[in-house]
Design an enzyme around this catalytic site. Structure first.
Site, PDB file in Angstrom:
ATOM      1  N   ASP A 108       0.751  -0.816  -0.274  1.00 19.23           N
ATOM      2  CA  ASP A 108      -0.034   0.148  -0.181  1.00 19.23           C
ATOM      3  C   ASP A 108       0.962   1.528   0.080  1.00 19.23           C
ATOM      4  O   ASP A 108       2.098   1.282  -0.428  1.00 19.23           O
ATOM      5  CB  ASP A 108      -1.065   0.091   0.911  1.00 19.23           C
ATOM      6  CG  ASP A 108      -2.235   0.344   0.966  1.00 19.23           C
ATOM      7  OD1 ASP A 108      -2.194   1.948   0.004  1.00 19.23           O
ATOM      8  OD2 ASP A 108      -3.035   0.108   1.893  1.00 19.23           O
TER       9      ASP A 108
ATOM     10  N   HIS B 154       1.845   2.053  -3.337  1.00 23.01           N
ATOM     11  CA  HIS B 154       1.717   2.788  -4.025  1.00 23.01           C
ATOM     12  C   HIS B 154       2.360   4.471  -3.446  1.00 23.01           C
ATOM     13  O   HIS B 154       0.706   4.911  -4.131  1.00 23.01           O
ATOM     14  CB  HIS B 154       0.146   2.944  -3.196  1.00 23.01           C
ATOM     15  CG  HIS B 154      -0.940   1.163  -3.321  1.00 23.01           C
ATOM     16  ND1 HIS B 154      -1.694   1.057  -2.787  1.00 23.01           N
ATOM     17  CD2 HIS B 154      -0.413   0.748  -4.555  1.00 23.01           C
ATOM     18  CE1 HIS B 154      -2.204  -0.059  -2.928  1.00 23.01           C
ATOM     19  NE2 HIS B 154      -1.355  -0.428  -4.033  1.00 23.01           N
TER      20      HIS B 154
END
Length: 356
Positions: free
Chosen positions: A219, A242
């Site tokens: 993430d 991310h």
């Protein structure tokens, strides 16, 4: 997005104790080694109580105290809770490895290591210490309340350095309601397929610096959430993951505010985004005074710049010295905008969609 990026994003962490007298400065440093309080360090025996007893002695010690988690030892714990208010200054010499129990033995939703209500705490792993959350036993359990590994709450003037956190079930390091914290030379490592494994998750905190660190996760490398200000990231290598993100803003609180965020000299390799601001869908979160400057590298898709704003709009967006090209030779990339107002200079690709 596979690239090297440098940019600035502005938006508005007695057993009989061995005591050493430091005569040159007239202070005493009391040493508390967890092995002297019943810890086995074999990676199989539960050392939770030994850590708790050690911490009680450390916290009640006057003056400077050092809690030693020795190198070349592995400590299985079910949960560690280091809480103040303590009588003196504390240093944690974190050179051993802490490992999580089985999923069944780990209390749902609680971090493996929780540290709270401490001022002036320092933690140093000397490049050897850290923790492993055994996250692979959690990642496929979509209905589980997955915990994190290392959580700081209400800690001021915090310094954490030279440790490695791996395979967290959820976020690796969370920082909540802290003022003044520096995290340096932190290594975070989880596979790109691990869900919601933010490297750093920062909320309701101010004056936080993450520097000279390497973050691999499934993430955000760093997630900066509502109530945070003066957050700085510099010299961070991010990827996979991310990217470095502000938000999502407005997801749980309609009046989320984040300000004075600076990201400098950071490298993104194989990330889905570089630097981004996220707002919850169907909310009118206002975004303003954002500068992207000195951003360069390559991207995998067709869109290099995406300014997709809510009906409240994004205002005073400055793009300057941007050079992002496709990683496929000869392929062109472009920019898209929606309700975005600002200026773009020396920008590749060009951003004619910005409103004035």
């Amino acid at each position: 997005m596979q690239s090297f990026i440098i940019f600035v994003l502005l938006l508005d962490f007695i057993s009989p104790c061995l005591c050493t007298r430091l005569n040159n400065i007239g202070t005493q440093n009391s040493i508390y080694n967890v092995m002297n309080y019943g810890a086995h360090g074999d990676g199989k025996s539960d050392d939770t109580q030994a850590f708790a007893t050690t911490w009680s002695n450390v916290c009640n010690s006057v003056g400077m105290s050092t809690l030693v988690i020795p190198a070349k030892k592995t400590f299985l714990v079910t949960k560690l809770h280091f809480s103040g208010r303590c009588k003196g200054k504390i240093h944690i010499q974190f050179e051993g490895k802490i490992v999580a129990p089985s999923r069944e033995a780990w209390k749902a939703g609680e971090s493996l290591i929780s540290i709270e209500n401490l001022n002036g705490l320092t933690i140093d792993g000397n490049g050897q210490g850290g923790a492993d959350g055994d996250g692979s036993t959690w990642w496929q359990c979509s209905g589980c309340q997955r915990p994190g590994v290392l959580h700081f709450h209400s800690c001021n003037d915090l310094s954490v350095s030279n440790i490695k956190i791996t395979n967290s079930p959820r976020s690796h390091v969370s920082v909540n309601m802290c003022n003044g914290a520096t995290f340096s030379h932190i290594s975070i490592d989880s596979p790109p397929t691990s869900p919601n494994t933010d490297g750093f998750d920062i909320s309701f905190s101010s004056n936080i610096l993450v520097k000279d660190s390497n973050i691999k996760s499934g993430d955000d490398c760093i997630a900066i959430n509502g109530g945070s200000s003066f957050i700085n990231a510099t010299g961070v290598t991010c990827g996979p993951g991310h990217g470095i993100s502000v938000g999502s803003l407005g997801k749980t609180r309609p009046n989320d505010q984040v300000s004075n965020v600076n990201v400098r000299n950071c490298t993104f390799i194989g990330t889905s985004n570089g630097g981004r601001i996220k707002t919850a869908p169907d909310t009118d979160v206002s975004v303003s005074d954002v500068t992207y400057r000195g951003v360069y590298g390559t991207c995998d898709g067709n869109i290099a710049v995406n300014l997709d704003c809510s009906s409240a709009g994004c205002h005073n967006i400055i793009l300057d010295q941007i050079n992002i090209k496709s990683n496929q030779q000869g392929k062109k990339v472009s920019a898209i905008c929606h309700n975005a107002y600002g200026t773009a200079t020396n920008t590749i690709p060009s951003v004619p969609c910005l409103l004035h």
